[in-house]
Design a protein around this motif. Structure first.
Motif, mmCIF file in Angstrom:
data_model
loop_
_atom_site.group_PDB
_atom_site.id
_atom_site.type_symbol
_atom_site.label_atom_id
_atom_site.label_comp_id
_atom_site.label_asym_id
_atom_site.label_seq_id
_atom_site.Cartn_x
_atom_site.Cartn_y
_atom_site.Cartn_z
ATOM 1 N N VAL A 1 0.810 -1.210 0.000
ATOM 2 C CA VAL A 1 0.000 0.000 0.000
ATOM 3 C C VAL A 1 0.846 1.265 0.000
ATOM 4 N N VAL A 2 2.047 1.203 0.568
ATOM 5 C CA VAL A 2 2.891 2.398 0.624
ATOM 6 C C VAL A 2 3.284 2.861 -0.777
ATOM 7 N N ALA A 3 3.770 1.941 -1.591
ATOM 8 C CA ALA A 3 4.146 2.295 -2.967
ATOM 9 C C ALA A 3 2.930 2.787 -3.738
ATOM 10 N N ALA A 4 1.777 2.157 -3.515
ATOM 11 C CA ALA A 4 0.558 2.550 -4.219
ATOM 12 C C ALA A 4 0.162 3.980 -3.856
ATOM 13 N N LEU A 5 0.129 4.284 -2.571
ATOM 14 C CA LEU A 5 -0.306 5.617 -2.158
ATOM 15 C C LEU A 5 0.695 6.693 -2.554
ATOM 16 N N ASN A 6 1.967 6.384 -2.494
ATOM 17 C CA ASN A 6 2.960 7.380 -2.932
ATOM 18 C C ASN A 6 2.822 7.675 -4.422
ATOM 19 N N ALA A 7 2.532 6.648 -5.202
ATOM 20 C CA ALA A 7 2.290 6.865 -6.635
ATOM 21 C C ALA A 7 1.033 7.699 -6.844
ATOM 22 N N GLY A 8 0.015 7.443 -6.033
ATOM 23 C CA GLY A 8 -1.212 8.206 -6.134
ATOM 24 C C GLY A 8 -1.031 9.659 -5.727
ATOM 25 N N LEU A 9 -0.256 9.897 -4.666
ATOM 26 C CA LEU A 9 -0.021 11.269 -4.209
ATOM 27 C C LEU A 9 0.600 12.132 -5.303
ATOM 28 N N ALA A 10 1.434 11.530 -6.118
ATOM 29 C CA ALA A 10 2.118 12.283 -7.173
ATOM 30 C C ALA A 10 1.145 12.821 -8.217
ATOM 31 N N ALA A 11 -0.067 12.244 -8.269
ATOM 32 C CA ALA A 11 -1.045 12.663 -9.275
ATOM 33 C C ALA A 11 -2.154 13.546 -8.708
ATOM 34 N N VAL A 12 -2.092 13.844 -7.421
ATOM 35 C CA VAL A 12 -3.168 14.596 -6.760
ATOM 36 C C VAL A 12 -3.170 16.057 -7.212
ATOM 37 N N THR A 13 -4.353 16.574 -7.507
ATOM 38 C CA THR A 13 -4.508 17.986 -7.867
ATOM 39 C C THR A 13 -5.418 18.735 -6.895
ATOM 40 N N GLY A 14 -6.084 18.038 -5.983
ATOM 41 C CA GLY A 14 -7.046 18.667 -5.081
ATOM 42 C C GLY A 14 -6.389 19.377 -3.904
ATOM 43 N N ASP A 15 -7.179 20.207 -3.225
ATOM 44 C CA ASP A 15 -6.737 20.869 -1.999
ATOM 45 C C ASP A 15 -6.788 19.912 -0.814
ATOM 46 N N ILE A 16 -7.646 18.905 -0.931
ATOM 47 C CA ILE A 16 -7.793 17.866 0.086
ATOM 48 C C ILE A 16 -7.636 16.523 -0.605
ATOM 49 N N VAL A 17 -6.878 15.617 0.019
ATOM 50 C CA VAL A 17 -6.783 14.267 -0.506
ATOM 51 C C VAL A 17 -7.364 13.321 0.533
ATOM 52 N N SER A 18 -8.394 12.581 0.142
ATOM 53 C CA SER A 18 -9.078 11.641 1.030
ATOM 54 C C SER A 18 -8.755 10.223 0.583
ATOM 55 N N ILE A 19 -8.440 9.386 1.551
ATOM 56 C CA ILE A 19 -7.998 8.019 1.261
ATOM 57 C C ILE A 19 -8.972 7.026 1.878
ATOM 58 N N THR A 20 -9.366 6.047 1.092
ATOM 59 C CA THR A 20 -10.173 4.956 1.612
ATOM 60 C C THR A 20 -9.733 3.664 0.939
ATOM 61 N N ASP A 21 -10.256 2.531 1.435
ATOM 62 C CA ASP A 21 -9.890 1.229 0.885
ATOM 63 C C ASP A 21 -10.907 0.794 -0.169
ATOM 64 N N ASP A 22 -10.500 -0.152 -1.002
ATOM 65 C CA ASP A 22 -11.424 -0.652 -2.012
ATOM 66 C C ASP A 22 -12.559 -1.471 -1.410
ATOM 67 N N ASP A 23 -12.410 -1.933 -0.156
ATOM 68 C CA ASP A 23 -13.483 -2.689 0.487
ATOM 69 C C ASP A 23 -14.298 -1.828 1.457
ATOM 70 N N ALA A 24 -14.306 -0.508 1.204
ATOM 71 C CA ALA A 24 -15.083 0.415 2.027
ATOM 72 C C ALA A 24 -16.030 1.218 1.148
ATOM 73 N N ALA A 25 -17.110 1.711 1.760
ATOM 74 C CA ALA A 25 -18.093 2.536 1.055
ATOM 75 C C ALA A 25 -18.355 3.785 1.895
ATOM 76 N N PRO A 26 -17.795 4.923 1.511
ATOM 77 C CA PRO A 26 -18.025 6.153 2.273
ATOM 78 C C PRO A 26 -19.504 6.526 2.316
#
Length: 310
Positions: A68-93
């Motif tokens: 998950v660390v490598a995945a999230l770091n790769a994702g952070l590099a593409a973030v454009t929002g003022d807020i970044v919210s993280i959840t799991d694929d087995d969750a439903a906000p």
């Protein structure tokens, strides 16, 4: 404020579909949704090729390294929002998830992180107990979680939970998730390292039980199988906890933590006292748990020393 949602996923397309449907139902629309997918995950790629995002601004990021660390770091590099919210694929906000998160950040410019309750579903049963103490680090190094049981109003905490956590991108800056975390999937305690780093930088970390997601713990495809004991997974967990706490605690409290951890410990990270308590009910397996825990402590100390030396 623009919202980006990060979802690391691996081989759970049905769960991911449920998660994306929940994001589509948000009262505050998602501005950017980033799904991080392993290059070898053919099941997820097939699903995404068929998925119709409707009004969801979906973006995929490919990662080759497990965890998950490598995945999230790769994702952070593409973030454009003022807020970044993280959840799991087995969750439903919940539908008001992003709306409540945004309100917290808008109301206080000193808030760097916001998290909330994950309502854990075990089949037809929901874990509905309640706890007032959530996400706290005790002075001697014991970490209290309970994010899935939290009740009460919003308050400052020390730790958020990976299934439900959001950050102000201004607060993150160049910060990344700690690549020293061990494991090939969940990499337990990765979020603890991240939130502690923000607290050391002076940002407030808020837990609000009303910022909620439904969590349907799904099968993992690594050494950590949740309910089944694995020596490797236990060693990794204890290693990660040790690395994070030795980094965060001041010198005298580090020493106190190591003495407490080895002498007493917890049910997940055994010390000798916990070994004595659990031995009558668990028998020989508790010997393996103690051995794995002590190994994790030693390896965590070694990892911490390597950073100091470098």
């Amino acid at each position: 404020m623009r919202n980006t949602v990060l979802i690391p996923t691996y081989r759970r397309p049905q769960d991911l579909s449920h998660c994306l449907s929940a994001l589509q139902a948000q009262t505050k629309p998602v501005d950017q949704a980033i799904i991080i997918v392993r290059d070898t995950d053919t099941e997820t790629w097939q699903f995404l090729n068929l998925f119709s995002p409707y009004n969801l601004p979906l973006q995929t990021v490919t990662v080759t390294q497990p965890g998950v660390v490598a995945a999230l770091n790769a994702g952070l590099a593409a973030v454009t929002g003022d807020i970044v919210s993280i959840t799991d694929d087995d969750a439903a906000p919940h539908p008001d998830w992003l709306e409540k998160i945004t309100t917290h950040f808008q109301n206080d410019s000193c808030i760097g992180g916001v998290g909330g309750r994950d309502w854990v579903h075990q089949g037809e049963k929901i874990e509905d107990s309640s706890c007032l103490i959530v996400g706290r680090l005790q002075w001697f190094g014991r970490v209290i979680g309970n994010h899935h049981l939290g009740v009460g109003g919003p308050r400052e905490v020390d730790v958020l939970k990976g299934v439900n956590m959001s950050f102000r991108t201004q607060a993150i800056g160049k910060l990344q998730f700690d690549q020293r975390m061990r494991g090939t999937g969940a990499q337990v305690h990765f979020e603890m390292a991240f939130t502690f780093a923000l607290k050391r930088a002076g940002w407030k970390i808020i837990y609000d039980p009303n910022v909620a997601v439904d969590h349907y713990p799904a099968r993992r495809f690594d050494e950590d199988q949740r309910q089944n004991f694995s020596e490797i997974a236990c060693t990794n967990l204890v290693h990660n906890e040790t690395v994070v706490l030795l980094e965060h605690l001041p010198p005298l409290r580090r020493i106190t933590f190591l003495f407490w951890a080895i002498l007493v410990g917890t049910r997940d990270c055994l010390g000798f006292v916990q070994w004595l308590i659990l031995f009558p009910s668990q028998g020989a397996i508790v010997n393996k748990k103690l051995r794995a825990s002590l190994r994790g402590r030693w390896q965590g100390w070694q990892t911490n020393q390597l950073k100091i030396e470098n």
